[in-house]
Design an enzyme around this catalytic site. Structure first.
Site, short mmCIF file in Angstrom:
data_model
loop_
_atom_site.label_atom_id
_atom_site.label_comp_id
_atom_site.label_asym_id
_atom_site.label_seq_id
_atom_site.Cartn_x
_atom_site.Cartn_y
_atom_site.Cartn_z
CG PHE A 109 0.56 10.07 -2.53
CD1 PHE A 109 1.49 9.24 -2.33
CD2 PHE A 109 0.61 11.51 -2.32
CE1 PHE A 109 2.62 9.43 -1.70
CE2 PHE A 109 1.88 11.83 -1.48
CZ PHE A 109 2.66 10.67 -1.14
CE LYS A 110 1.98 11.03 1.66
NZ LYS A 110 2.58 11.87 2.88
CG ASP A 111 -6.65 8.20 1.07
OD1 ASP A 111 -6.47 8.15 2.33
OD2 ASP A 111 -7.19 9.05 0.41
CG LEU A 114 -1.25 5.52 5.11
CD1 LEU A 114 -1.18 6.97 5.63
CD2 LEU A 114 -0.74 4.59 6.69
CB THR A 144 1.22 10.92 6.29
OG1 THR A 144 2.24 10.56 5.18
CG2 THR A 144 1.42 9.74 7.19
#
Length: 493
Positions: A109-111, A114, A144
């Site tokens: 989900f960090k994509d 980020l 992350t």
């Protein structure tokens, strides 16, 4: 829109807040006010494609970013995410849905934040007239790090430095990081846990001699963790998007409330949901799902935050956290934005390892918390598999906690579970949970075995890292970090 620190500094502009990452007083930058979306505008928003919805949600927060619409269209283009898009919603059972946030380049989900943050960082430097490079620091409990490396690698005027706990991430997560190419990337395995890595990142941002040495080398420091408001704000968007998909599919009536279940360790992902609700999204309960490191569960049930407890290495390593940085932003709201009170609590946490929130039952209303140990996590993976779904251990924690909530809640609303990572990042764990022998295999073979057992194709991105050479082998304790990091900075430009 301007931003103030949870401990009193500011106000500053959005560009300044994003460039700084952490406020100079050690606090976290927070919007001076949250924009409220009129109820009559909601239906129109829900019909928008992801990048246009992102613009409608984020523009009030980033008013000085005149290229924002173009940046968002480029960020969420089909080439960066799988064909299903950045955040598809799928049905698990009668009233439970999965918000699939793992279809980006690093399968987590960090994509969704980020992939955007590097563009916001570069644009912030342009708006602020900065001529220094921006050294972006990130502590990671697994996801992350790779998402930051992937987002910032090769971005002119930036360097990205990632600290991860040695032996505190899955083999696939580690492999994703240590094989990352790029002249402007630095990866370091820190002896300790995620809290130690996060403590180092915060310390570096307040270290006068280190910052002076950076300035002499024409660098400034920022952060890629959700401590950076530019990383947190994009996460609000997928709450609106998920709600809109359910309305569009006829699963939800407009203005009907829905619960969101969020596996979380550092509290950023669920805080974005809190912001979405405050902006007008019809959210019922926000369900905070923790693993055996249940410090957040105890806080929301008892009103006291206490880090004096065992630290557990679990099957859901991205949540192996005892100091949840983003909780400070919620405390700021719970204290009616009284920065002095927040400072007192944070000082007590630093000094004594604990603090208590007065009137917590009212202040924390609308957030329900539960936790799952490794046995419960494996059972949830097995149960989902029987329903025809592969889920990773973090999503499994959330699924188990949802069953706890259903036992405790007087009413049952539709629930959206945030599926935060691809199960193929944790192949050995998932194989064992669904009853498949692993014979101690890990890495590429475990991925292939899971693919064979489940019939679900493994993402090419996770297979590819096992064919790439390891480029980052540095490891050590906190004392060696600054020296190694300064060596990297001198060679990165």
């Amino acid at each position: 829109m301007q931003y103030v620190s949870t401990r009193g500094a500011g106000p500053v502009t959005a560009a300044q807040a994003i460039l700084m990452g952490l406020a100079p007083d050690g606090g976290l930058w927070t919007p001076q006010q949250l924009p409220r979306i009129p109820e009559g505008r909601m239906a129109g928003l829900f019909r928008l494609p992801y990048h246009q919805l992102a613009y409608a949600i984020l523009q009030p927060f980033l008013e000085e970013f005149d290229r924002l619409e173009t940046i968002l269209e480029e960020t969420y283009s089909p080439g960066r995410f799988e064909e299903c898009g950045p955040a598809p919603v799928s049905r698990l059972d009668q009233d439970t849905y999965l918000l699939e946030l793992y279809h980006g380049p690093t399968l987590a989900f960090k994509d969704l934040a980020l992939q955007l943050l590097p563009r916001l960082m570069v644009e912030s430097a342009r708006i602020a007239g900065e001529d220094q490079g921006v050294l972006v620091l990130a502590a990671t409990s697994g996801d992350t790090g790779k998402a930051a490396l992937e987002g910032f690698a090769g971005v002119p005027g930036t360097g990205v430095a990632v600290l991860y706990p040695n032996e505190g991430v899955s083999p696939a997560q580690r492999r994703q990081m240590v094989t990352q190419p790029g002249k402007n990337v630095w990866v370091y395995a820190l002896e300790g846990n995620f809290d130690d890595a996060q403590r180092q990142v915060k310390a570096l941002q307040g270290d006068g001699p280190f910052l002076a040495a950076l300035a002499e080398a024409k660098w400034r420091v920022s952060s890629a963790n959700s401590m950076n408001i530019g990383r947190l704000l994009p996460q609000i968007v997928y709450y609106f998007y998920a709600y809109g998909r359910l309305v569009e599919a006829g699963r939800l009536a407009l203005r009907e409330k829905v619960d969101f279940v969020v596996p979380t360790g550092n509290f950023g992902d669920i805080l974005a949901g809190w912001y979405a609700r405050a902006m007008g999204l019809p959210v019922g309960e926000l369900i905070c799902a923790s693993n055996a490191n249940r410090v957040l569960t105890d806080f929301f049930r008892q009103g006291s935050y206490d880090v004096h407890r065992p630290f557990h290495k679990t099957l859901s390593p991205s949540m192996d956290i005892l100091v949840s940085s983003n909780l400070e932003r919620l405390l700021f709201e719970a204290a009616d934005r009284d920065a002095g009170r927040v400072s007192e609590w944070m000082q007590a946490l630093a000094r004594e390892g604990r603090y208590t929130l007065p009137g917590w039952q009212t202040a924390l209303e609308g957030i329900w918390a539960g936790c799952a140990d490794d046995g419960m996590t494996c059972q949830a993976i097995a149960d989902a598999y029987k329903q025809g779904r592969l889920v990773d251990p973090h999503t499994a924690v959330a699924l188990h906690v949802l069953t706890q909530y259903h036992c405790a809640a007087p009413r049952r609303r539709p629930a959206v579970v945030l599926a935060t990572a691809s199960p193929y990042k944790f192949s050995t764990t998932v194989l064992k949970a669904i009853g498949q022998a692993t014979d101690g295999r890990d890495g590429r073979q475990a991925i292939l075995d899971l693919e064979s057992a489940s019939g679900v194709p493994a993402p090419k991105a996770i297979l590819r890292v096992w064919d790439m050479p390891e480029l980052h082998t540095q490891r050590g304790d906190a004392a060696a970090v600054r020296r190694s990091l300064m060596d990297f900075v001198r060679s990165a430009r």
